[in-house]
Design a protein around this motif. Structure first.
Motif, PDB file in Angstrom:
ATOM      1  N   PRO A 121      30.112  21.548  -1.851  1.00 42.30           N
ATOM      2  CA  PRO A 121      29.506  20.583  -2.330  1.00 42.30           C
ATOM      3  C   PRO A 121      30.134  19.997  -3.164  1.00 42.30           C
ATOM      4  N   LEU A 122      31.664  20.059  -3.827  1.00 45.38           N
ATOM      5  CA  LEU A 122      32.249  19.556  -5.069  1.00 45.38           C
ATOM      6  C   LEU A 122      32.355  18.014  -4.142  1.00 45.38           C
ATOM      7  N   VAL A 123      32.931  17.994  -2.971  1.00 47.24           N
ATOM      8  CA  VAL A 123      32.976  17.678  -2.410  1.00 47.24           C
ATOM      9  C   VAL A 123      32.170  15.806  -2.369  1.00 47.24           C
ATOM     10  N   ARG A 124      31.266  17.045  -1.453  1.00 47.37           N
ATOM     11  CA  ARG A 124      29.548  16.204  -0.254  1.00 47.37           C
ATOM     12  C   ARG A 124      28.918  15.596  -2.083  1.00 47.37           C
ATOM     13  N   GLN A 125      29.576  16.649  -3.044  1.00 49.08           N
ATOM     14  CA  GLN A 125      28.639  16.263  -4.195  1.00 49.08           C
ATOM     15  C   GLN A 125      26.950  16.010  -4.450  1.00 49.08           C
ATOM     16  N   ARG A 126      26.562  17.686  -3.844  1.00 48.44           N
ATOM     17  CA  ARG A 126      25.846  18.649  -3.325  1.00 48.44           C
ATOM     18  C   ARG A 126      25.655  19.244  -4.301  1.00 48.44           C
ATOM     19  N   SER A 127      25.010  19.661  -5.027  1.00 43.97           N
ATOM     20  CA  SER A 127      24.977  21.463  -5.277  1.00 43.97           C
ATOM     21  C   SER A 127      24.313  21.968  -4.025  1.00 43.97           C
ATOM     22  N   ALA A 128      25.054  23.314  -4.163  1.00 42.27           N
ATOM     23  CA  ALA A 128      24.525  24.752  -3.474  1.00 42.27           C
ATOM     24  C   ALA A 128      23.928  25.791  -4.493  1.00 42.27           C
ATOM     25  N   PRO A 129      23.038  26.621  -4.181  1.00 40.58           N
ATOM     26  CA  PRO A 129      22.379  27.480  -5.322  1.00 40.58           C
ATOM     27  C   PRO A 129      23.334  29.070  -4.663  1.00 40.58           C
ATOM     28  N   TRP A 130      24.515  28.764  -3.591  1.00 39.49           N
ATOM     29  CA  TRP A 130      25.808  29.410  -3.851  1.00 39.49           C
ATOM     30  C   TRP A 130      26.135  28.871  -4.626  1.00 39.49           C
ATOM     31  N   LEU A 131      26.856  27.451  -4.825  1.00 42.34           N
ATOM     32  CA  LEU A 131      27.698  27.372  -6.170  1.00 42.34           C
ATOM     33  C   LEU A 131      28.213  27.933  -7.361  1.00 42.34           C
ATOM     34  N   LYS A 132      27.804  27.796  -8.075  1.00 36.57           N
ATOM     35  CA  LYS A 132      27.949  28.518  -9.627  1.00 36.57           C
ATOM     36  C   LYS A 132      28.632  30.357  -9.561  1.00 36.57           C
ATOM     37  N   ASP A 133      28.064  31.115  -8.461  1.00 38.28           N
ATOM     38  CA  ASP A 133      27.683  32.161  -8.579  1.00 38.28           C
ATOM     39  C   ASP A 133      29.016  32.411  -7.347  1.00 38.28           C
ATOM     40  N   CYS A 134      29.290  31.902  -6.344  1.00 43.04           N
ATOM     41  CA  CYS A 134      30.984  32.056  -5.810  1.00 43.04           C
ATOM     42  C   CYS A 134      32.346  31.342  -6.382  1.00 43.04           C
ATOM     43  N   ALA A 135      32.286  30.152  -7.528  1.00 42.99           N
ATOM     44  CA  ALA A 135      33.298  29.947  -8.322  1.00 42.99           C
ATOM     45  C   ALA A 135      33.083  31.565 -10.126  1.00 42.99           C
ATOM     46  N   HIS A 136      31.775  31.791 -10.004  1.00 43.16           N
ATOM     47  CA  HIS A 136      32.314  32.762 -10.502  1.00 43.16           C
ATOM     48  C   HIS A 136      33.491  33.846  -9.536  1.00 43.16           C
ATOM     49  N   LEU A 137      32.833  34.855  -8.329  1.00 44.73           N
ATOM     50  CA  LEU A 137      33.335  35.765  -7.546  1.00 44.73           C
ATOM     51  C   LEU A 137      34.619  34.733  -7.562  1.00 44.73           C
ATOM     52  N   PHE A 138      34.671  33.730  -7.300  1.00 44.72           N
ATOM     53  CA  PHE A 138      36.272  33.999  -6.603  1.00 44.72           C
ATOM     54  C   PHE A 138      37.127  33.150  -7.818  1.00 44.72           C
ATOM     55  N   TYR A 139      37.248  33.086  -9.154  1.00 45.56           N
ATOM     56  CA  TYR A 139      37.819  33.207 -10.508  1.00 45.56           C
ATOM     57  C   TYR A 139      38.114  34.396 -10.834  1.00 45.56           C
ATOM     58  N   LEU A 140      37.023  35.574 -10.919  1.00 48.14           N
ATOM     59  CA  LEU A 140      37.208  36.526 -10.857  1.00 48.14           C
ATOM     60  C   LEU A 140      38.450  37.086  -9.995  1.00 48.14           C
ATOM     61  N   THR A 141      38.461  36.937  -8.871  1.00 56.22           N
ATOM     62  CA  THR A 141      39.229  37.789  -7.887  1.00 56.22           C
ATOM     63  C   THR A 141      40.386  37.379  -7.420  1.00 56.22           C
ATOM     64  N   GLN A 142      40.608  36.129  -7.498  1.00 55.95           N
ATOM     65  CA  GLN A 142      41.729  35.514  -6.901  1.00 55.95           C
ATOM     66  C   GLN A 142      43.192  36.312  -7.476  1.00 55.95           C
ATOM     67  N   ASN A 143      43.190  36.275  -8.342  1.00 56.71           N
ATOM     68  CA  ASN A 143      44.855  37.312  -9.721  1.00 56.71           C
ATOM     69  C   ASN A 143      45.035  38.460  -8.310  1.00 56.71           C
ATOM     70  N   TRP A 144      43.712  38.864  -8.057  1.00 54.81           N
ATOM     71  CA  TRP A 144      43.899  40.693  -6.996  1.00 54.81           C
ATOM     72  C   TRP A 144      44.817  40.060  -5.644  1.00 54.81           C
ATOM     73  N   ALA A 145      44.999  38.642  -4.805  1.00 56.46           N
ATOM     74  CA  ALA A 145      45.539  38.336  -3.839  1.00 56.46           C
ATOM     75  C   ALA A 145      46.861  38.851  -4.095  1.00 56.46           C
TER      76      ALA A 145
END
Length: 204
Positions: A121-145
């Protein structure tokens, strides 16, 4: 007074710093302790998206083909990543099997999916309903990889196994190395503060 979206707390000294609108390839550092705060990249989200798609392809290959083959005294055995977790369970190590399955296969797949879901969505410059939730989950879990840790562990194990059997690295091993490189590069292109600023701009 600057908007709150233009302020970031220094992780080194907790100073609240107004970084404003950075122009690529500018970086911002804390004026009090010099700690790195954020940086703006040219086409950072596009590069992160392309790295994420490449990582998804590599991870699919890594979970499909043989990871390595061991041959000793005329007997040969091939192993895939999913079978590694399964064999640990069969040999009575369910906890270790779950750790391997989660941190080596499942969590990397989820993180790659989230990386693509945030960047698209950031590349397309169009918001998406999942964007904020996915960003929260991504930054919450990325250090566990544990991708890099797994690669290092495999290399160390191969050095020891080389004295016991003939080891042949399969396509899956090289695909997982490619996944690790692409995934790490994608993370390096996705600055947290700049990403949240871009999300806020889309949702205004």
């Amino acid at each position: 007074m600057p908007a709150m979206s233009e302020r970031i707390a220094c992780q080194g000294c907790d100073l609240l710093v107004d970084v404003g609108e950075l122009q690529a390839p500018a970086q911002a550092h804390c004026p009090r302790c010099g700690h790195f705060l954020t940086r703006a990249l040219n086409d950072g989200h596009m590069r992160a998206l392309l790295y994420g798609i490449s990582a998804a392809i590599f991870l699919t290959v890594a979970n499909t083909f043989p990871f390595l083959t061991l041959e000793a005294q005329g007997l040969a055995s091939s192993m895939t990543l999913p079978r590694t977790a399964l064999e640990l369970y069969v040999y009575g190590m369910p906890f270790l099997s779950a750790l391997v399955g989660i941190f080596i296969i499942l969590l990397p797949a989820v993180l790659v999916f989230l990386l693509i879901a945030v960047c698209l969505p950031l590349v397309r410059q169009r918001s998406a309903p999942w964007l904020k939730d996915c960003a929260h989950l991504f930054y919450l879990t990325q250090n566990w990889a544990m991708v890099e840790v797994f690669i290092i562990g495999v290399v160390v194990s191969l050095v020891k196994l080389a004295n016991m059997a003939d080891v042949t690295l399969g396509l899956s091993f090289w695909a997982y190395v490619g996944f690790s490189l692409c995934f790490t590069a994608g993370l390096s292109c996705l600055d947290r503060f700049q990403t949240w600023q871009a999300i806020e701009r889309l949702q205004q």
